[in-house]
Design a protein around this motif. Structure first.
Motif, PDB file in Angstrom:
ATOM      1  N   GLY A 199      78.551  10.191 -13.806  1.00  0.00           N
ATOM      2  CA  GLY A 199      78.525  11.088 -12.519  1.00  0.00           C
ATOM      3  C   GLY A 199      79.440  11.342 -11.545  1.00  0.00           C
ATOM      4  N   ALA A 200      79.269  12.336 -10.746  1.00  0.00           N
ATOM      5  CA  ALA A 200      80.297  12.589  -9.896  1.00  0.00           C
ATOM      6  C   ALA A 200      79.578  13.097  -8.572  1.00  0.00           C
ATOM      7  CB  ALA A 200      81.430  13.628 -10.497  1.00  0.00           C
ATOM      8  N   ASP A 201      80.408  13.231  -7.487  1.00  0.00           N
ATOM      9  CA  ASP A 201      79.901  13.815  -6.106  1.00  0.00           C
ATOM     10  C   ASP A 201      80.629  14.980  -6.019  1.00  0.00           C
ATOM     11  OD1 ASP A 201      78.117  11.598  -5.449  1.00  0.00           O
ATOM     12  OD2 ASP A 201      80.004  10.652  -4.177  1.00  0.00           O
ATOM     13  N   ILE A 202      79.872  16.226  -5.613  1.00  0.00           N
ATOM     14  CA  ILE A 202      80.698  17.519  -5.334  1.00  0.00           C
ATOM     15  C   ILE A 202      80.106  17.892  -4.221  1.00  0.00           C
ATOM     16  CG2 ILE A 202      80.914  19.759  -6.385  1.00  0.00           C
ATOM     17  CD1 ILE A 202      80.695  18.764  -9.011  1.00  0.00           C
ATOM     18  N   ILE A 203      80.841  18.469  -3.406  1.00  0.00           N
ATOM     19  CA  ILE A 203      80.657  19.064  -2.119  1.00  0.00           C
ATOM     20  C   ILE A 203      80.821  20.776  -2.184  1.00  0.00           C
ATOM     21  CG2 ILE A 203      81.249  19.530   0.387  1.00  0.00           C
ATOM     22  CD1 ILE A 203      82.101  16.420   0.436  1.00  0.00           C
ATOM     23  N   VAL A 204      79.816  21.430  -2.019  1.00  0.00           N
ATOM     24  CA  VAL A 204      79.832  22.936  -2.026  1.00  0.00           C
ATOM     25  C   VAL A 204      79.980  23.694  -0.760  1.00  0.00           C
ATOM     26  CG1 VAL A 204      79.079  23.052  -4.405  1.00  0.00           C
ATOM     27  CG2 VAL A 204      77.524  23.316  -2.503  1.00  0.00           C
ATOM     28  N   GLY A 205      80.539  24.622  -0.607  1.00  0.00           N
ATOM     29  CA  GLY A 205      80.599  25.455   0.735  1.00  0.00           C
ATOM     30  C   GLY A 205      81.488  24.930   1.896  1.00  0.00           C
ATOM     31  N   PHE A 206      82.686  24.103   1.155  1.00  0.00           N
ATOM     32  CA  PHE A 206      83.254  23.363   1.992  1.00  0.00           C
ATOM     33  C   PHE A 206      84.201  24.615   2.785  1.00  0.00           C
ATOM     34  CE2 PHE A 206      87.412  21.364   3.293  1.00  0.00           C
ATOM     35  CZ  PHE A 206      86.764  20.207   4.015  1.00  0.00           C
ATOM     36  N   PRO A 207      84.703  24.533   4.047  1.00  0.00           N
ATOM     37  CA  PRO A 207      85.447  25.757   4.643  1.00  0.00           C
ATOM     38  C   PRO A 207      86.414  25.877   3.761  1.00  0.00           C
ATOM     39  CG  PRO A 207      84.777  23.908   6.157  1.00  0.00           C
ATOM     40  CD  PRO A 207      84.443  23.557   4.927  1.00  0.00           C
ATOM     41  N   GLY A 208      86.763  27.407   3.572  1.00  0.00           N
ATOM     42  CA  GLY A 208      87.840  27.989   2.500  1.00  0.00           C
ATOM     43  C   GLY A 208      87.413  27.974   1.497  1.00  0.00           C
ATOM     44  N   GLU A 209      86.140  27.644   0.686  1.00  0.00           N
ATOM     45  CA  GLU A 209      85.661  27.853  -0.446  1.00  0.00           C
ATOM     46  C   GLU A 209      84.901  28.983  -0.789  1.00  0.00           C
ATOM     47  OE1 GLU A 209      83.090  24.942  -3.459  1.00  0.00           O
ATOM     48  OE2 GLU A 209      81.963  26.421  -2.303  1.00  0.00           O
ATOM     49  N   GLY A 210      85.798  29.907  -1.553  1.00  0.00           N
ATOM     50  CA  GLY A 210      85.205  31.232  -1.761  1.00  0.00           C
ATOM     51  C   GLY A 210      84.714  31.337  -3.279  1.00  0.00           C
ATOM     52  N   GLN A 211      84.584  32.105  -4.036  1.00  0.00           N
ATOM     53  CA  GLN A 211      83.846  32.722  -5.228  1.00  0.00           C
ATOM     54  C   GLN A 211      84.903  32.057  -6.072  1.00  0.00           C
ATOM     55  OE1 GLN A 211      80.291  32.847  -4.358  1.00  0.00           O
ATOM     56  NE2 GLN A 211      80.710  33.520  -6.700  1.00  0.00           N
ATOM     57  N   GLU A 212      86.108  32.239  -6.042  1.00  0.00           N
ATOM     58  CA  GLU A 212      86.964  31.866  -6.806  1.00  0.00           C
ATOM     59  C   GLU A 212      87.078  30.428  -6.984  1.00  0.00           C
ATOM     60  OE1 GLU A 212      91.947  32.300  -7.860  1.00  0.00           O
ATOM     61  OE2 GLU A 212      90.795  33.666  -6.448  1.00  0.00           O
ATOM     62  N   GLU A 213      87.121  29.874  -5.970  1.00  0.00           N
ATOM     63  CA  GLU A 213      87.266  28.116  -5.819  1.00  0.00           C
ATOM     64  C   GLU A 213      86.043  27.799  -6.532  1.00  0.00           C
ATOM     65  OE1 GLU A 213      90.344  29.859  -3.269  1.00  0.00           O
ATOM     66  OE2 GLU A 213      88.030  30.227  -3.173  1.00  0.00           O
ATOM     67  N   PHE A 214      84.868  28.152  -6.099  1.00  0.00           N
ATOM     68  CA  PHE A 214      83.578  27.640  -6.543  1.00  0.00           C
ATOM     69  C   PHE A 214      83.437  27.987  -8.305  1.00  0.00           C
ATOM     70  CE2 PHE A 214      79.140  28.331  -7.994  1.00  0.00           C
ATOM     71  CZ  PHE A 214      78.794  26.924  -7.994  1.00  0.00           C
ATOM     72  N   ALA A 215      84.139  28.964  -8.666  1.00  0.00           N
ATOM     73  CA  ALA A 215      84.065  29.280 -10.148  1.00  0.00           C
ATOM     74  C   ALA A 215      84.921  28.100 -10.849  1.00  0.00           C
ATOM     75  CB  ALA A 215      84.551  30.762 -10.379  1.00  0.00           C
ATOM     76  N   GLU A 216      86.133  27.591 -10.282  1.00  0.00           N
ATOM     77  CA  GLU A 216      86.986  26.796 -10.855  1.00  0.00           C
ATOM     78  C   GLU A 216      86.194  25.443 -11.126  1.00  0.00           C
ATOM     79  OE1 GLU A 216      91.555  27.029  -9.642  1.00  0.00           O
ATOM     80  OE2 GLU A 216      90.408  27.191  -7.864  1.00  0.00           O
ATOM     81  N   THR A 217      85.407  25.203  -9.784  1.00  0.00           N
ATOM     82  CA  THR A 217      84.656  23.700  -9.750  1.00  0.00           C
ATOM     83  C   THR A 217      83.617  23.929 -10.843  1.00  0.00           C
ATOM     84  OG1 THR A 217      84.987  23.606  -7.414  1.00  0.00           O
ATOM     85  CG2 THR A 217      82.967  22.326  -8.590  1.00  0.00           C
ATOM     86  N   ARG A 218      82.924  24.923 -11.212  1.00  0.00           N
ATOM     87  CA  ARG A 218      81.963  25.323 -12.028  1.00  0.00           C
ATOM     88  C   ARG A 218      82.563  24.981 -13.554  1.00  0.00           C
ATOM     89  NH1 ARG A 218      76.522  28.684 -12.216  1.00  0.00           N
ATOM     90  NH2 ARG A 218      75.859  28.269 -14.351  1.00  0.00           N
ATOM     91  N   ALA A 219      83.690  25.783 -13.806  1.00  0.00           N
ATOM     92  CA  ALA A 219      84.273  25.485 -15.107  1.00  0.00           C
ATOM     93  C   ALA A 219      84.424  24.405 -15.496  1.00  0.00           C
ATOM     94  CB  ALA A 219      85.543  26.754 -15.010  1.00  0.00           C
ATOM     95  N   LEU A 220      85.102  23.619 -14.361  1.00  0.00           N
ATOM     96  CA  LEU A 220      85.466  21.997 -14.776  1.00  0.00           C
ATOM     97  C   LEU A 220      83.999  21.249 -14.989  1.00  0.00           C
ATOM     98  CD1 LEU A 220      87.899  20.046 -14.649  1.00  0.00           C
ATOM     99  CD2 LEU A 220      87.359  19.700 -12.170  1.00  0.00           C
ATOM    100  N   VAL A 221      83.394  21.396 -14.332  1.00  0.00           N
ATOM    101  CA  VAL A 221      82.021  20.712 -14.404  1.00  0.00           C
ATOM    102  C   VAL A 221      81.541  21.191 -15.974  1.00  0.00           C
ATOM    103  CG1 VAL A 221      79.595  20.665 -14.069  1.00  0.00           C
ATOM    104  CG2 VAL A 221      81.138  20.470 -12.332  1.00  0.00           C
ATOM    105  N   GLU A 222      81.573  22.325 -16.483  1.00  0.00           N
ATOM    106  CA  GLU A 222      81.170  22.605 -17.746  1.00  0.00           C
ATOM    107  C   GLU A 222      82.043  21.857 -18.720  1.00  0.00           C
ATOM    108  OE1 GLU A 222      79.025  24.634 -19.191  1.00  0.00           O
ATOM    109  OE2 GLU A 222      78.461  26.124 -17.772  1.00  0.00           O
ATOM    110  N   GLU A 223      83.250  21.949 -18.659  1.00  0.00           N
ATOM    111  CA  GLU A 223      84.127  21.293 -19.606  1.00  0.00           C
ATOM    112  C   GLU A 223      84.075  19.544 -19.675  1.00  0.00           C
ATOM    113  OE1 GLU A 223      89.068  20.454 -20.568  1.00  0.00           O
ATOM    114  OE2 GLU A 223      88.375  21.843 -18.481  1.00  0.00           O
ATOM    115  N   LEU A 224      83.823  18.820 -18.503  1.00  0.00           N
ATOM    116  CA  LEU A 224      83.667  17.342 -18.529  1.00  0.00           C
ATOM    117  C   LEU A 224      82.375  16.743 -18.955  1.00  0.00           C
ATOM    118  CD1 LEU A 224      85.961  16.733 -15.397  1.00  0.00           C
ATOM    119  CD2 LEU A 224      86.590  16.774 -17.806  1.00  0.00           C
TER     120      LEU A 224
END
Length: 435
Positions: A290-315
């Motif tokens: 399991g993991a904790d993830i914070i979304v909507g952190f200041p400065g998180e745009g669509q590109e940064e969120f997409a990176e997070t989602r891609a990593l979750v998909e992989e792991l």
């Protein structure tokens, strides 16, 4: 208030806070207090607060006001992280007319001093760990407090101070006692990956786990730990202990974007986290992850969120805890530009939770037909099994809370089941080393 005041406890926040509440309870019982089952039966309420977000503080204040309305004669004591984070927060709690006493931090003796008339504890019993929460399957085993890291969003680090480890012999002694009534012990703290660095001689978390495995018959489970702080010896124990160190890790990610991780002042990179998690999973599988993830952190745009989602998909995650960013006054992140709208953060949360649900079901499907170490949790006839890799399992057959046994997992993803053997390894049997 009687000579033996009845005290009701309420805990906000993490496992470390739950442990601290139990230590406060122990101290008050050693001094003659009784523990009340609910506020209706109490003379005193002790509220252990959490300051991780502004909302957590607000929830504690709401509880205080509700208690006072319903129980005008109740003595209300407030302790915990909210009382230790900032002087302004401490003073604000003191100023509440509903509050009778405020204790900075989690000091059990300081809480006891807020209850007039309690006796001094027996010196022979002081500091001795008690079998806490004897009705529960799990017990918390706190090995350290505080944190030396400086994540920009974290108020807990400020409230708790620097990392301080408990001596290993003290931890083991407490674990031996707790294992008499609890078949599972959860190793917890604020930053357990730094355990032992401040001790002389130094010891690692893996070294402590080795000592616990030698002396304690209960199943051990690690609470939240940073992926990059899990050394090879700890991975070996997860893989080779036969389930006695539960094959389950909760490894905070927070973001899959290096840009956001830098804003968070996290110390790992996306690749460092990714490579370590993959290496651990390959060595120690099957592994509840399991993991904790914070979304909507200041400065998180669509590109940064997409990176997070891609990593979750992989792991190979089996579950996630996803939180929209919540401002905490007094932290560095509170001053960052680039705030994300609430509806955007909520949508990102939903997307990751849906992804986590799917990955969880996929992991459960891989476990059908395989053997699992199961501990029974619940009350009376409302029980379920929890596997070492942290899956919830329905039970076929008679079982009681605290029973422990091995069984093949049946059913299907979402409705796993296990057949209870005619003879299960109970908490009492585990404590004596039988089975």
């Amino acid at each position: 208030m009687s000579d033996r005041p009845a005290v009701w406890f309420y805990t906000f926040g993490c496992k470390a806070n739950q442990y601290d509440t139990e230590r406060i309870r122990q101290e008050l019982e050693l001094r003659g207090a009784e523990t009340a089952p609910d506020a209706d039966a109490a003379d005193v309420a002790v509220i252990n607060t959490c300051t991780v977000t502004n909302q957590a503080d607000a929830n504690a204040r709401h509880l205080v006001r509700r208690l006072r309305r319903r129980h005008p004669d109740l003595r209300i004591i407030v302790a915990g992280c909210s009382t230790a984070f900032r002087e302004a927060d401490y003073r604000a709690l003191q100023a509440l007319e509903e509050v009778d006493g405020v204790v900075p931090g989690h000091d059990p003796a300081a809480v006891a001093r807020e209850l007039p008339g309690l006796a001094e504890p027996d010196p022979a019993a002081a500091g001795t760990p008690l079998g806490r929460n004897a009705r529960g399957t799990r017990a918390w085993l706190k090995i350290q407090d505080g944190c030396d890291r400086k994540c920009s969003f974290c108020a807990t680090r400020i409230a708790r101070g620097v990392s301080v480890s408990r001596p290993p012999e003290e931890v083991v002694a407490e674990a031996v006692i707790l294992a008499r009534v609890h078949p599972e012990l959860v190793i917890t703290g604020i930053h357990i990956g730094h355990y032992g660095r401040d001790l002389e001689p130094a010891i690692t978390l893996a070294g402590l786990c080795e000592r616990l495995l030698e002396r304690v018959p209960a199943r051990l489970r690690l609470s939240s730990i940073e992926a990059t702080e899990i050394d090879d010896r700890l991975v070996d124990l997860l893989a080779e202990s036969g389930g006695r160190l539960a094959p389950h890790l909760h490894v905070p990610l927070q973001s899959g974007s290096d840009r956001v991780l830098r804003l968070m002042r996290r110390w790992h990179t996306r690749e460092a986290y990714r490579s370590r998690v993959l290496a651990i999973s390959e060595r120690a599988g099957p592994l509840g992850l399991g993991a904790d993830i914070i979304v909507g952190f200041p400065g998180e745009g669509q590109e940064e969120f997409a990176e997070t989602r891609a990593l979750v998909e992989e792991l190979p995650f089996s579950y996630l805890h996803v939180f929209p960013y919540s401002v905490r006054d007094g932290t560095a992140a509170a001053t960052l530009p680039g705030r994300v709208r609430g509806d955007v953060a909520a949508a990102r949360s939903r997307a990751l939770r849906e992804l986590a649900f799917r990955k969880g079901r996929e992991y459960e499907a891989t476990r059908v037909g395989e053997m699992a170490d199961i501990v029974v949790e619940g009350r009376d006839d409302r029980v379920l099994g929890v596997t070492g890799d942290y899956l919830k399992v329905g039970l076929s057959g008679r079982a009681a809370p605290g029973d422990r046994f091995s069984a093949v997992l049946g059913g299907r993803a979402g409705t796993l089941v296990a057949e209870v053997p005619t003879t299960s390894l109970t908490a009492a049997a585990a404590a004596s080393g039988r089975g």
